[in-house]
Motif scaffolding. Structure first.
Motif, PDB file in Angstrom:
ATOM      1  N   UNK A  95      78.852 -39.624  23.923  1.00 31.51           N
ATOM      2  CA  UNK A  95      79.618 -38.604  23.217  1.00 31.51           C
ATOM      3  C   UNK A  95      80.761 -38.072  24.077  1.00 31.51           C
ATOM      4  N   UNK A  96      80.587 -38.124  25.384  1.00 28.40           N
ATOM      5  CA  UNK A  96      81.584 -37.588  26.305  1.00 28.40           C
ATOM      6  C   UNK A  96      82.698 -38.575  26.628  1.00 28.40           C
ATOM      7  N   UNK A  97      82.673 -39.760  26.028  1.00 26.10           N
ATOM      8  CA  UNK A  97      83.674 -40.786  26.329  1.00 26.10           C
ATOM      9  C   UNK A  97      85.069 -40.307  25.946  1.00 26.10           C
ATOM     10  N   UNK A  98      86.009 -40.395  26.877  1.00 24.20           N
ATOM     11  CA  UNK A  98      87.375 -39.935  26.618  1.00 24.20           C
ATOM     12  C   UNK A  98      88.444 -40.951  27.019  1.00 24.20           C
ATOM     13  N   UNK A  99      88.086 -41.950  27.824  1.00 23.74           N
ATOM     14  CA  UNK A  99      89.070 -42.934  28.276  1.00 23.74           C
ATOM     15  C   UNK A  99      88.767 -44.297  27.670  1.00 23.74           C
ATOM     16  N   UNK A 100      89.749 -44.849  26.996  1.00 26.30           N
ATOM     17  CA  UNK A 100      89.608 -46.115  26.281  1.00 26.30           C
ATOM     18  C   UNK A 100      90.521 -47.162  26.898  1.00 26.30           C
ATOM     19  N   UNK A 101      89.973 -48.338  27.190  1.00 31.63           N
ATOM     20  CA  UNK A 101      90.769 -49.480  27.631  1.00 31.63           C
ATOM     21  C   UNK A 101      90.823 -50.497  26.501  1.00 31.63           C
TER      22      UNK A 101
END
Length: 318
Positions: free
Chosen positions: A134-140
């Motif tokens: 849920x805390x994911x904020x950086x996407x590659x």
């Protein structure tokens, strides 16, 4: 013809590309694909082997994906004609055909080239929503082609993405894609493969690669990976070393191990994501797990999307 109003030949409904492009949305696609993943694990649904074929033009290909469920029957044909670029036409094309379950008569033809981009990205969004922290904020994002933008937008709708790292083979195309995302209000920047993997909470691969795009050791604990590119034999985006310590999920395991990313793994447990969505099996069980989702694209997604587009078309024509 009113906006959204379908054209009919007898009892058959026909929706044009321009109509479906106006009707589709990330939310509609998300709901349809989520339903499709659950339908795929039902004993009342049959998904048939994908047929991949070639056209008469050089490097042209097309595929047929068919399914039969309790109240919906049909198939999707997808095409790729690379020489269309020189003709000023789109290279990718998609059309969905629905049959009347009771008698097999043709009930609908739905042109769905842009819809297909939404539908593919929706599979990614459902998986991210189900498996990523849920805390994911950086996407590659690996890939700068037509599909990449849809992937970023769909995932951004289910997680609060603050930074998008774009990895591409062409510097010019990478910078152009970064600029396009920035214009949409997304904080994006170009990155090399290693730094992107080391920084990312979510990694998406949306390429036609036939060899791994990064090294397994670059992926940090807790990362979720969505492999979106493999849809025929020989395609390969991920290093197989990852499978030793990651948990594997997919849209439909029977297909994934034949034409999807998981054709490159052996004897590793793979969970159909429908089982996670219904609570029959666990998704992410800890913040440190690495999760991988393979989307090879299944016909029931296309049929349910088409059904929802027809329903929305009928609502709009009232």
């Amino acid at each position: 013809m009113k906006f959204g109003q379908e054209f009919k030949v007898g009892n058959m409904i026909y929706l044009t590309e321009s109509q479906t492009a106006q009707l589709i949305s990330h939310n509609l696609a998300y709901q349809a694909v989520r339903e499709a993943f659950i339908a795929a694990i039902s004993d009342k649904t049959r998904l048939f082997p994908v047929v991949n074929a070639t056209g008469t033009e050089a490097d042209s290909i097309f595929s047929l994906k068919a399914a039969c469920a309790e109240s919906i029957v049909g198939w999707k044909t997808g095409s790729y004609w690379p020489n269309n670029t020189a003709l000023g036409k789109h290279c990718h094309g998609t059309t969905i055909f629905l049959l009347e379950p009771a008698d097999g008569s043709l009930s609908a033809i739905v042109e769905a080239s842009q819809v297909n981009a939404y539908r593919t990205a929706a599979a990614d969004a459902v998986a991210v929503d189900c498996l990523a922290r849920q805390s994911a904020t950086t996407l590659a994002i690996f890939g700068t082609g037509h599909q990449a933008e849809y992937e970023v937008m769909a995932v951004s709708a289910v997680r609060e993405i603050k930074t998008v790292l774009v990895v591409g083979r062409s510097i010019a195309r990478t910078e152009a894609f970064v600029g396009k995302l920035i214009k949409k209000g997304i904080l994006a920047q170009s990155a090399d493969a290693q730094s992107a993997c080391e920084r990312a909470d979510i990694v998406i691969t949306a390429t036609t690669s036939t060899s791994p795009l990064f090294k397994a050791e670059w992926i940090k604990s807790g990362t979720h990976i969505s492999a979106m590119g493999a849809d025929k034999k020989g395609k390969n985006e991920l290093p197989t070393e990852l499978y030793r310590y990651a948990r594997l999920f997919c849209d439909y395991s029977t297909q994934s191990v034949v034409i999807g990313e998981f054709q490159h793994t052996r004897d590793t447990p793979i969970t159909d994501i429908g089982h996670v969505l219904t609570g029959q099996k666990s998704g992410r069980t800890s913040a440190n797990e690495i999760t991988i989702f393979d989307s090879s694209g299944i016909a029931i997604q296309d049929l349910i999307v088409a059904k929802k587009l027809i329903e929305l078309s009928q609502e709009n024509s009232l």
